[in-house]
Write a protein that holds these residues in place. Structure first.
Motif, PDB file in Angstrom:
ATOM      1  N   ALA A  82     -17.172  19.111  -5.639  1.00  0.00           N
ATOM      2  CA  ALA A  82     -17.986  19.728  -6.678  1.00  0.00           C
ATOM      3  C   ALA A  82     -17.776  19.010  -8.003  1.00  0.00           C
ATOM      4  CB  ALA A  82     -17.632  21.207  -6.801  1.00  0.00           C
ATOM      5  N   GLY A  83     -16.526  18.658  -8.252  1.00  0.00           N
ATOM      6  CA  GLY A  83     -16.230  17.918  -9.473  1.00  0.00           C
ATOM      7  C   GLY A  83     -16.945  16.579  -9.488  1.00  0.00           C
ATOM      8  N   VAL A  93     -24.661   9.963 -15.431  1.00  0.00           N
ATOM      9  CA  VAL A  93     -26.027   9.429 -15.560  1.00  0.00           C
ATOM     10  C   VAL A  93     -26.375   9.216 -17.022  1.00  0.00           C
ATOM     11  CG1 VAL A  93     -28.466   9.939 -15.221  1.00  0.00           C
ATOM     12  CG2 VAL A  93     -26.847  10.424 -13.409  1.00  0.00           C
ATOM     13  N   LEU A  94     -26.003  10.208 -17.844  1.00  0.00           N
ATOM     14  CA  LEU A  94     -26.329  10.078 -19.260  1.00  0.00           C
ATOM     15  C   LEU A  94     -25.650   8.855 -19.854  1.00  0.00           C
ATOM     16  CD1 LEU A  94     -27.784  11.310 -21.681  1.00  0.00           C
ATOM     17  CD2 LEU A  94     -25.635  12.409 -22.289  1.00  0.00           C
ATOM     18  N   PHE A  95     -24.381   8.671 -19.489  1.00  0.00           N
ATOM     19  CA  PHE A  95     -23.670   7.532 -20.053  1.00  0.00           C
ATOM     20  C   PHE A  95     -24.233   6.220 -19.535  1.00  0.00           C
ATOM     21  CE2 PHE A  95     -20.865   9.737 -22.621  1.00  0.00           C
ATOM     22  CZ  PHE A  95     -20.413  10.868 -21.966  1.00  0.00           C
ATOM     23  N   TYR A  96     -24.686   6.243 -18.288  1.00  0.00           N
ATOM     24  CA  TYR A  96     -25.314   5.037 -17.737  1.00  0.00           C
ATOM     25  C   TYR A  96     -26.568   4.683 -18.519  1.00  0.00           C
ATOM     26  CZ  TYR A  96     -27.579   1.956 -14.362  1.00  0.00           C
ATOM     27  OH  TYR A  96     -28.202   0.893 -13.770  1.00  0.00           O
ATOM     28  N   ILE A  97     -27.417   5.715 -18.742  1.00  0.00           N
ATOM     29  CA  ILE A  97     -28.665   5.480 -19.485  1.00  0.00           C
ATOM     30  C   ILE A  97     -28.352   4.941 -20.866  1.00  0.00           C
ATOM     31  CG2 ILE A  97     -30.674   6.582 -20.517  1.00  0.00           C
ATOM     32  CD1 ILE A  97     -30.676   8.558 -18.274  1.00  0.00           C
ATOM     33  N   VAL A 146     -23.122  18.010 -22.245  1.00  0.00           N
ATOM     34  CA  VAL A 146     -23.624  16.676 -21.898  1.00  0.00           C
ATOM     35  C   VAL A 146     -24.789  16.787 -20.928  1.00  0.00           C
ATOM     36  CG1 VAL A 146     -23.038  14.474 -20.838  1.00  0.00           C
ATOM     37  CG2 VAL A 146     -21.386  15.607 -22.288  1.00  0.00           C
ATOM     38  N   VAL A 147     -24.685  17.706 -19.973  1.00  0.00           N
ATOM     39  CA  VAL A 147     -25.784  17.880 -19.012  1.00  0.00           C
ATOM     40  C   VAL A 147     -27.053  18.303 -19.738  1.00  0.00           C
ATOM     41  CG1 VAL A 147     -26.605  19.305 -17.117  1.00  0.00           C
ATOM     42  CG2 VAL A 147     -24.323  18.369 -17.041  1.00  0.00           C
ATOM     43  N   PHE A 164     -18.854  23.856  -9.885  1.00  0.00           N
ATOM     44  CA  PHE A 164     -17.686  23.282 -10.539  1.00  0.00           C
ATOM     45  C   PHE A 164     -17.575  23.778 -11.969  1.00  0.00           C
ATOM     46  CE2 PHE A 164     -14.328  20.339 -11.130  1.00  0.00           C
ATOM     47  CZ  PHE A 164     -14.448  19.843 -12.417  1.00  0.00           C
ATOM     48  N   LEU A 204     -32.191  17.118 -12.172  1.00  0.00           N
ATOM     49  CA  LEU A 204     -30.789  17.494 -11.978  1.00  0.00           C
ATOM     50  C   LEU A 204     -30.251  18.380 -13.103  1.00  0.00           C
ATOM     51  CD1 LEU A 204     -28.626  16.984  -9.887  1.00  0.00           C
ATOM     52  CD2 LEU A 204     -28.041  14.873 -11.045  1.00  0.00           C
ATOM     53  N   VAL A 258     -26.422  18.327  -5.198  1.00  0.00           N
ATOM     54  CA  VAL A 258     -25.584  17.808  -6.280  1.00  0.00           C
ATOM     55  C   VAL A 258     -25.584  18.773  -7.457  1.00  0.00           C
ATOM     56  CG1 VAL A 258     -25.266  15.906  -7.888  1.00  0.00           C
ATOM     57  CG2 VAL A 258     -26.076  15.442  -5.587  1.00  0.00           C
ATOM     58  N   CYS A 270     -19.770  15.958  -8.064  1.00  0.00           N
ATOM     59  CA  CYS A 270     -21.173  16.241  -8.400  1.00  0.00           C
ATOM     60  C   CYS A 270     -21.352  16.343  -9.912  1.00  0.00           C
ATOM     61  CB  CYS A 270     -21.631  17.546  -7.755  1.00  0.00           C
ATOM     62  SG  CYS A 270     -21.780  17.473  -5.976  1.00  0.00           S
ATOM     63  N   ALA A 271     -20.440  17.096 -10.528  1.00  0.00           N
ATOM     64  CA  ALA A 271     -20.550  17.269 -11.975  1.00  0.00           C
ATOM     65  C   ALA A 271     -20.356  15.933 -12.681  1.00  0.00           C
ATOM     66  CB  ALA A 271     -19.518  18.287 -12.456  1.00  0.00           C
ATOM     67  N   LEU A 308     -28.782  15.496 -21.217  1.00  0.00           N
ATOM     68  CA  LEU A 308     -29.525  14.732 -20.203  1.00  0.00           C
ATOM     69  C   LEU A 308     -30.945  15.245 -20.077  1.00  0.00           C
ATOM     70  CD1 LEU A 308     -28.671  12.435 -18.417  1.00  0.00           C
ATOM     71  CD2 LEU A 308     -28.234  14.052 -16.606  1.00  0.00           C
ATOM     72  N   THR A 333     -23.452  13.776 -12.370  1.00  0.00           N
ATOM     73  CA  THR A 333     -24.515  14.207 -13.273  1.00  0.00           C
ATOM     74  C   THR A 333     -24.250  13.717 -14.688  1.00  0.00           C
ATOM     75  OG1 THR A 333     -24.620  16.217 -11.951  1.00  0.00           O
ATOM     76  CG2 THR A 333     -25.865  16.191 -13.986  1.00  0.00           C
ATOM     77  N   VAL A 334     -23.022  13.916 -15.130  1.00  0.00           N
ATOM     78  CA  VAL A 334     -22.688  13.540 -16.496  1.00  0.00           C
ATOM     79  C   VAL A 334     -22.750  12.039 -16.695  1.00  0.00           C
ATOM     80  CG1 VAL A 334     -20.738  13.412 -18.050  1.00  0.00           C
ATOM     81  CG2 VAL A 334     -21.366  15.588 -17.072  1.00  0.00           C
ATOM     82  N   LEU A 339     -36.054   2.626 -17.347  1.00  0.00           N
ATOM     83  CA  LEU A 339     -34.865   2.291 -16.589  1.00  0.00           C
ATOM     84  C   LEU A 339     -35.172   2.107 -15.123  1.00  0.00           C
ATOM     85  CD1 LEU A 339     -32.450   4.340 -18.587  1.00  0.00           C
ATOM     86  CD2 LEU A 339     -31.713   2.297 -17.417  1.00  0.00           C
ATOM     87  N   GLY A 365     -23.665  21.986  -6.611  1.00  0.00           N
ATOM     88  CA  GLY A 365     -22.238  21.638  -6.573  1.00  0.00           C
ATOM     89  C   GLY A 365     -21.675  21.496  -7.976  1.00  0.00           C
ATOM     90  N   ALA A 366     -22.430  20.792  -8.836  1.00  0.00           N
ATOM     91  CA  ALA A 366     -21.960  20.620 -10.199  1.00  0.00           C
ATOM     92  C   ALA A 366     -21.889  21.963 -10.913  1.00  0.00           C
ATOM     93  CB  ALA A 366     -22.899  19.674 -10.955  1.00  0.00           C
TER      94      ALA A 366
END
Lengths: 339, 285, 313
Positions: free
Chosen positions: B20-21, B30-34, C114-115, C98, C177, C91, B23-24, C118, B27-28, C129, C94-95
């Motif tokens: 689960a961590g 992705v923002l840093f990648y962008i 942060v989410v 968590f 997401l 995903v 997954c989180a 996004l 998700t997070v 991108l 799951g997130a």
């Protein structure tokens, strides 16, 4: 806090920019249409603006279909197309619209085939077969026999076409319809057809971009897009049976073979003559005959005169063929019809 | 229960916790990648020219997006000027003045409007403004965007007005204030940060929208003066440049993307800060 | 006049004014939305009369012969959205678990923030991108791998362009997401503490409490978040049109290109020269609008059911 002060200053600067009243003498004239001549139009309007700072021609390349549509809706002052308007379309635009040829260009087959950097030869049958979806591999006999020296892979051909209403599509399908009865029956010639196969991209820019990025693809774009983006393009066999390279010489040969009618609407695809490039076309500016705004009328008529003299000289360096002298003379006379 | 089973359950706990961590974390990241990608590709193209120059004819290197930046700003200002007052007053109605049935209908309609795909809003604005005016304009674009700000503003306004404790309302009424006075001088000021947050969130939502602008504000190679001319905007420029084949245009698209994203993030972070500031202040009392 | 005076006697005229003004503004919202629906209805009249309900089932999209059908676009829209959900929901949930159940509060709050950031990234930037990172990666790595290992499945057959249904689904998955995460997280947090504590009291591990007690309890809320995300995905325009391939076709393979309703409207609206063409595009817009209304309605029903459930007995 210095940050707050900075933000406030920027905010005020932007605010004053948007609230500032328009300089009254500046005239903005909106046009839209073909992507085919966009590079030369962009150059022309830029040069013209340098000549006369008061006049701004804002041209958006959204495709010939878009140009015709927006002209009919009255949301732009002039249009541009590589596919002459039909009588019905003109009627919908409220009656009189004049076609002014501007330059001659070529629609060329561009490709991105691994290991093949040379110029490929395409017969009419090959092109029709590829776009009909009947020729599916690069090493097909039809392609191989026209290109004996090339190492054509057995990879599948990815066809790229336009997803928007396009005069370039019209020129391409007009040619295919003339050389392939099967194409004519299945898809026909129009700015937007029901494509048997392929991916769609927006504008000449989109097709060039997609071909560049997609291995083993083939598409069709105006010559200058292939030149500016250094994408390989091929020769096409013309009506006289000769494989002709698309260039100024061959496009001009195709153009001068044409009998120019009074309304300037003519197709020069599959032109006769051994030097002619078979997929050439005039491209037109669509100008309404009646203008409400006298200033706009003056600006457009003066621009047209400039285009027919000075502008023609800027066409060649960009890969477009200038108009034949006879056509220029006819057009100068036609400008008088704009009221 | 056997010890083995107990250990198994503990194992599952750790494994699933980690999944689960993950997954989180995905998700997070992705923002840093962008953000990282945009900085990598776009930072190089951000220079003084980018902010001050007009676009150059295709094929010529250089030029900038000054007109697009100002154009986006104008569109957002117009959208806010129209959308926020309408949304705010409607929110006041829903929270303070309405009865049972009509407000429920309005709430449903606002939700409906919120769910309208942005391209459909574009169709509407085209038919409503562009066709009668017979031109593409900043006005049409701003109007389209205001339709998207309205539902967001309604929701945040109503939410925060309702959050004002009834004790404040009753105190005002007890002192003899009429209803409108109570609302105007006590309730609204107590939730003013709500308007600000709602505005910022609404602005953030529409500033990056491209679809509604495609056939309303269209595009413009030059400066757009006044409100009745087509205008360039950052999102439309990014779209146009991204799908074209010219390397120079790609470079500029990355830069524009970076500028736009930074603006979005700044707006969201500011809204968040204002909210948490107010919360902290309130609980500190 | 008499009744009006009676009615006014007990009320402060200023209050009545205030009520009237706010009511007026609220009604404007109603009016504008009604106008929108009306406009869509009227502009699509020609196409609706011509094709009727067969519009939804026809595969033709032929501007030359004025024959239009919505099926390829409905197919593209639905397939990319559903696929995106299938990829994003596990995903996302799951997130959310968590963040709501397992993480320490400070980490949870920061990550949630942060989410939410996004969710603020504009669609066109995702598209930008996707063109330069996702599509080449798909074309050079992922698609060949899938075709090599699972090529017997029809969904992984055919030429590998990079752009296509798979690319559009993946970028959509990334875009929805954050919505799934934040709404599911709220649904999980809304579960009464007693439920969690009861599970822990009988000896459940944190995970067992989260997965077997709290999550099912918030099930409706999580399902609601999924439908909301679906509604979002259906209407996405820019990122999809940049990577879907823009070809109105229906095929079994995910590697093939397709078209979505929003994408075709964006590409063809300004240049639909025929009136029937334009009308058909507006009719497509109506179809999309209808789809999103239904999804949103389902989502709201589910979310409303959760809040009713969560209220004290």
């Amino acid at each position: 806090m210095p940050v707050r002060g900075l933000i406030t200053t920027i905010f005020i600067a932007l605010l004053s920019l948007i609230l500032a009243p328009a300089a009254p003498a500046q005239l903005l004239i909106n046009g839209a249409g073909a992507t085919f001549p966009y590079p030369v139009y962009a150059k022309w309007f830029d040069e013209y603006h340098k000549r006369d700072r008061q006049i701004q021609f804002n041209y958006q390349s959204i495709g010939s279909g878009g140009g015709i549509r927006q002209l009919q809706a009255g949301t732009v002052d002039f249009g541009a197309t590589d596919s002459p308007m039909t009588d019905e379309q003109i009627a919908k635009a409220g009656g009189a619209v004049l076609h002014f040829p501007t330059v001659l260009g070529a629609v060329v087959p561009v490709y991105n085939v691994a290991g093949v950097r040379q110029e490929l030869n395409f017969t009419a049958e090959a092109l029709a077969g590829i776009f009909l979806g009947k020729i599916t591999r690069w090493n097909d006999p039809e392609l191989a026999k026209a290109n004996p020296g090339a190492a054509l892979p057995s990879a599948g051909i990815v066809v790229v076409h336009r997803s928007d209403g396009s005069g370039t599509t019209f020129v391409w399908t007009d040619y295919l319809s003339k050389v392939s009865p099967e194409w004519k029956a299945k898809a026909g010639a129009n700015t937007s057809v029901s494509w048997p196969v392929g991916l769609g991209a927006k504008g000449n820019e989109g097709v060039a971009g997609l071909v560049k990025q997609t291995p083993n693809s083939i598409g069709y774009v105006e010559l200058v897009y292939a030149l500016q983006n250094k994408i390989p393009y091929g020769r096409v066999r013309n009506a006289a049976g000769v494989f002709v390279r698309p260039e100024l010489k061959s496009v001009t040969a195709a153009g001068s073979s044409a009998e120019m009618p009074a309304d300037f609407r003519v197709s020069i695809t599959n032109a006769p003559g051994k030097d002619a490039y078979p997929i050439s076309s005039f491209t037109w500016l669509l100008v309404p005959t009646k203008f409400q705004d006298a200033r706009k009328k003056k600006a457009i008529t003066e621009f047209l005169r400039w285009m027919l003299s000075e502008g023609q000289k800027l066409a060649e360096p960009l890969g477009y063929a200038p108009l034949p002298k006879g056509v220029v003379a006819l057009e100068l006379k036609a400008i008088a019809k704009i009221q | 229960m056997s010890r083995a089973f107990h250990l198994y359950r503990k194992g599952v706990n750790v494994v699933m916790f980690s999944l689960a961590g993950l997954c989180a974390f995905t998700t997070v990241s992705v923002l840093f990648y962008i953000l990282g990608f945009l900085v990598w590709k776009g930072a190089g193209a951000i220079n003084w020219d980018f902010f001050t120059q007009l676009p150059k004819p295709v094929g010529e290197a250089g030029g900038g997006m000054a007109n697009a930046i100002v154009g986006s700003f104008k569109l957002v200002v117009l959208a806010t000027a129209i959308g926020v007052p309408v949304g705010f007053v409607t929110g006041v109605y829903l929270a303070e003045f309405g009865g049972r049935r009509y407000p429920a209908l309005i709430r449903y309609i606002a939700d409906l409007l919120n769910g309208v795909p942005s391209i459909v809003i574009g169709i509407f604005a085209y038919a409503l403004v562009v066709v009668p005016m017979r031109r593409f304009s900043t006005l049409a674009g701003g109007l389209a965007l205001s339709l998207m700000i309205i539902p967001v503003t309604i929701r945040t306004t109503e939410q925060f007005l309702r959050a004002v404790p009834d004790s404040l309302r009753e105190a005002a009424l007890a002192l003899g204030a009429s209803k409108w006075r109570m609302v105007a001088t006590v309730v609204i000021p107590a939730s003013l940060h709500a308007v600000l947050t709602g505005t910022l969130l609404g602005v953030a939502r529409v500033a990056g929208e491209t679809a509604p602008l495609l056939f309303t504000s269209f595009n413009n190679r030059f400066w757009s003066t006044g409100w009745d001319q087509p205008t360039a905007s950052l999102p439309v420029m990014i779209f146009t440049y991204a799908i074209a084949p010219y390397e120079d245009w790609h470079r500029q698209a990355w830069a524009a993307g970076l500028v736009l994203l930074m603006a979005m993030l700044a707006l969201n972070v500011t809204a968040h800060r204002i909210l948490s500031m107010k919360m902290a202040r309130r609980s500190g009392r | 006049m008499q009744t009006l005076r009676l009615w006014l006697r007990n009320r402060n005229p200023a209050d009545v004014m205030a009520h009237a003004v706010t009511l007026l503004f609220a009604s404007t919202v109603l009016l504008v939305t009604a106008l929108l629906v009306y406009e869509l209805y009227v502009s699509s009249a020609a196409s609706r009369q011509e094709f009727g309900w067969t519009f939804l089932l026809s595969r033709d999209w032929d501007p030359v012969q004025d024959k239009f059908g919505a099926l390829p676009f409905i197919y593209g829209t639905v397939v990319t959205s559903v696929l995106a959900l299938l990829m994003a929901a596990p995903v996302g949930v799951g997130a959310a678990i968590f963040l709501a159940e397992l993480a320490p509060p400070k980490i949870s709050d920061t990550l949630t923030f942060v989410v939410e950031l996004l969710a603020a990234v504009p669609s066109v930037i995702y598209g930008l991108l996707a063109i330069f990172t996702l599509v080449p990666w798909l074309r050079e790595t992922v698609q060949p791998f899938l075709q090599e290992r699972f090529g017997y499945l029809p969904v992984f057959q055919g030429p590998m362009y990079g752009v296509g249904i798979l690319a559009a689904s993946m970028i959509l998955a990334i875009m929805i997401l954050p919505f799934i995460v934040s709404i599911s997280r709220e649904a999980l947090l809304a579960v009464p503490a007693e439920q969690r504590e009861a599970a822990l009291a009988v000896g459940a591990t944190r995970w067992e409490a989260a997965w077997q007690v709290v999550t099912p309890y918030a099930g409706l809320g999580i399902a609601g978040s999924v439908f909301l995300a679906l509604a979002r995905a259906l209407g996405e325009t820019m990122a999809v049109t940049m990577v879907i391939g823009n070809a109105p076709k229906i095929s079994a393979s995910l590697f093939e290109s397709g078209y979505s309703i929003a994408a075709v409207i964006a590409n063809e609206f300004t240049e639909a020269t025929g009136d029937m063409h334009l009308s058909a595009l507006v009719q497509l817009g109506l179809v999309l609008f209808g789809l999103t209304i239904v999804m949103n309605a389902i989502a709201r029903l589910m979310l409303a059911a959760t809040s009713r459930k969560g209220s004290p007995q």
